[in-house]
Design an enzyme around this catalytic site. Sequence first.
Site, PDB file in Angstrom:
ATOM      1  N   LYS A   1      43.458  -9.229 -35.728  1.00 18.79           N
ATOM      2  CA  LYS A   1      43.173 -10.241 -36.387  1.00 18.79           C
ATOM      3  C   LYS A   1      43.720 -11.659 -35.711  1.00 18.79           C
ATOM      4  CE  LYS A   1      42.344  -8.057 -40.573  1.00 18.79           C
ATOM      5  NZ  LYS A   1      40.908  -7.926 -41.168  1.00 18.79           N
TER       6      LYS A   1
ATOM      7  N   TYR B   1      45.076   0.709 -45.742  1.00 13.19           N
ATOM      8  CA  TYR B   1      43.857   0.624 -44.775  1.00 13.19           C
ATOM      9  C   TYR B   1      44.349   0.730 -43.446  1.00 13.19           C
ATOM     10  CZ  TYR B   1      39.278  -1.591 -43.681  1.00 13.19           C
ATOM     11  OH  TYR B   1      38.106  -1.906 -43.235  1.00 13.19           O
TER      12      TYR B   1
ATOM     13  N   ASP C   1      51.124  -0.549 -39.543  1.00 14.81           N
ATOM     14  CA  ASP C   1      49.653  -1.202 -39.496  1.00 14.81           C
ATOM     15  C   ASP C   1      50.260  -2.714 -39.774  1.00 14.81           C
ATOM     16  OD1 ASP C   1      47.209  -2.175 -39.643  1.00 14.81           O
ATOM     17  OD2 ASP C   1      46.446  -0.347 -40.056  1.00 14.81           O
TER      18      ASP C   1
HETATM   19  C1  LIG Z   1      45.800  -3.218 -42.285  1.00 15.62           C
HETATM   20  C2  LIG Z   1      44.287  -3.153 -41.391  1.00 15.62           C
HETATM   21  N1  LIG Z   1      44.232  -2.109 -40.267  1.00 15.62           N
HETATM   22  C3  LIG Z   1      43.166  -2.169 -39.600  1.00 15.62           C
HETATM   23  C4  LIG Z   1      42.238  -2.911 -39.911  1.00 15.62           C
HETATM   24  C5  LIG Z   1      40.928  -2.816 -39.343  1.00 15.62           C
HETATM   25  O1  LIG Z   1      40.667  -3.772 -38.287  1.00 15.62           O
HETATM   26  P1  LIG Z   1      39.479  -4.120 -37.753  1.00 15.62           P
HETATM   27  O2  LIG Z   1      38.425  -4.734 -38.796  1.00 15.62           O
HETATM   28  O3  LIG Z   1      39.436  -5.019 -36.543  1.00 15.62           O
HETATM   29  O4  LIG Z   1      38.759  -3.017 -37.109  1.00 15.62           O
HETATM   30  C6  LIG Z   1      41.972  -3.876 -41.024  1.00 15.62           C
HETATM   31  C7  LIG Z   1      41.003  -4.565 -41.200  1.00 15.62           C
HETATM   32  O5  LIG Z   1      40.972  -5.360 -42.158  1.00 15.62           O
HETATM   33  C8  LIG Z   1      43.316  -3.823 -41.877  1.00 15.62           C
HETATM   34  O6  LIG Z   1      43.424  -4.889 -42.899  1.00 15.62           O
END
Ligand SMILES: Cc1ncc(COP(=O)(O)O)c(C=O)c1O
Length: 449
Positions: free
Chosen positions: A282, A159, A254
């Site tokens: 987060k 993700y 990430d």
């Molecule tokens: C691993 C990871 N990367 C990126 C994101 C995207 O973050 P945002 O929801 O703040 O755009 C998330 C969101 O849950 C995530 O879990």
Amino acid sequence: MSAFPADDPVLVTRRQAMDQDIAQGTREADLAAIARRVLPGGGFGNIEGDAIIRAGRAGRVWDVAGREYVDFLLGSGPMLVGHAHPDVTEAVQAQVANGTTFFASNEHGIRLAEEIVSAVPCAEQVRFTSSGTEADAYAMRLARAFRRRDKILKFEGGYHGMSDYGMMSLWPSKPGNFPQAAPDSAGIPANVRDNMLVCPYNDLASAVALIRAHHDELGGVIVEPMQRLVPPAEGFLQGLREITAEFGIPLIFDEVVTGFRLAYGGGQTYYGVTPDLCTLGKVIGGGFPLAAIAGRADIMAHFDRGIVGEAGFTPQIGTLSGNPIAAAAGLATLAILRRPGAYERIFANGRAIREGLERGLRDAGFAVQVPGEPPMFDAIFTANPVTDYRSALAGDAALSKRFNAKLRERGVFKSANKIYISLAHDEADIALAVAAFADAARELREEVG
Ligand SMILES: Cc1ncc(COP(=O)(O)O)c(C=O)c1O
């Protein structure tokens, strides 16, 4: 003097009316009806179902009908120290009274960047965004600008936000052939797939072979150090580190989820592998919109026209990037996490809840895996080990859905596929959750026979 003192008659009347609505259970139905009319799908798109949350404190939340829940959603992860922590609230309130955003740099943001640089191994410099999606999109662009190559390698099921690139091979219901990336959204231009390669997570041999074959086209490799609920296999991250270093390809972790959660320095500290760039989100915003790209100064230099010149420059602008409210909340959150015993407590809470979850389901005769690490995990209804996206997909999603619904009825609030643990969860929260796991599992067993 405040324009609206606490005993302002209009406010008092409004509050009383709201309490009355709640007591009568009408507010929930009214809001749900409005939501269905004015919001596509009746909600914000974030979480299935129609829960409308009114308040949160420490490890609990309350919905608008007044029901109380132990909260394992935690705002999808930011509330690691619990809802409305008094230190975070105080820091935010102090800044609100002094202005909420300036676009120009501000002291809280500069100090937060300094703290990230001192805590996160790869972070020599930092830039802020308002969301993880933006941070990931910028990180991939930054890597492409540095390498002057277009392709990004990601891992199936990883993700990386909602951008066109992030939505490639994120949650395919019918996975295709590697390394062809496939869009998981309508509206993504067809040519995006030409610039992505996809590999199974935890399959180092495949990743090494792909990188060797495509090294001259690759701008970067992006990976969640712990992908969703799946921890890295022994040597996987290290192997990625070695092969990307061999070809000078930026390795991006990430860490939007894992940052400051698996350890103060994030997944890279926890697993002992340092990437070239990482993204954070987060936790670092303490419940406010803030995320970041951090990494090697020579790569981050592509955000600085003065160093790389016009041809190598990639602008990075956002109205609320690094805003002082979110930065103050993030700094206060990190200060709480630096206190002795904070991570021990998060991990102890996580272990107790994870054991309770696994025991409840196994005692009821279910074959389950509970992959993850103590700060985040969940049950997957399968007898087989979960090591990548496809083995997680093999879990029985219908059973998970029914189990989650039963947990909700028993005062446990969680997303479809993750339990987030908080420093603020206490013994009563744990006891309630563990009892709910056992009871929900027993009832589910009775129903499915
Ligand atoms: C691993 C990871 N990367 C990126 C994101 C995207 O973050 P945002 O929801 O703040 O755009 C998330 C969101 O849950 C995530 O879990």
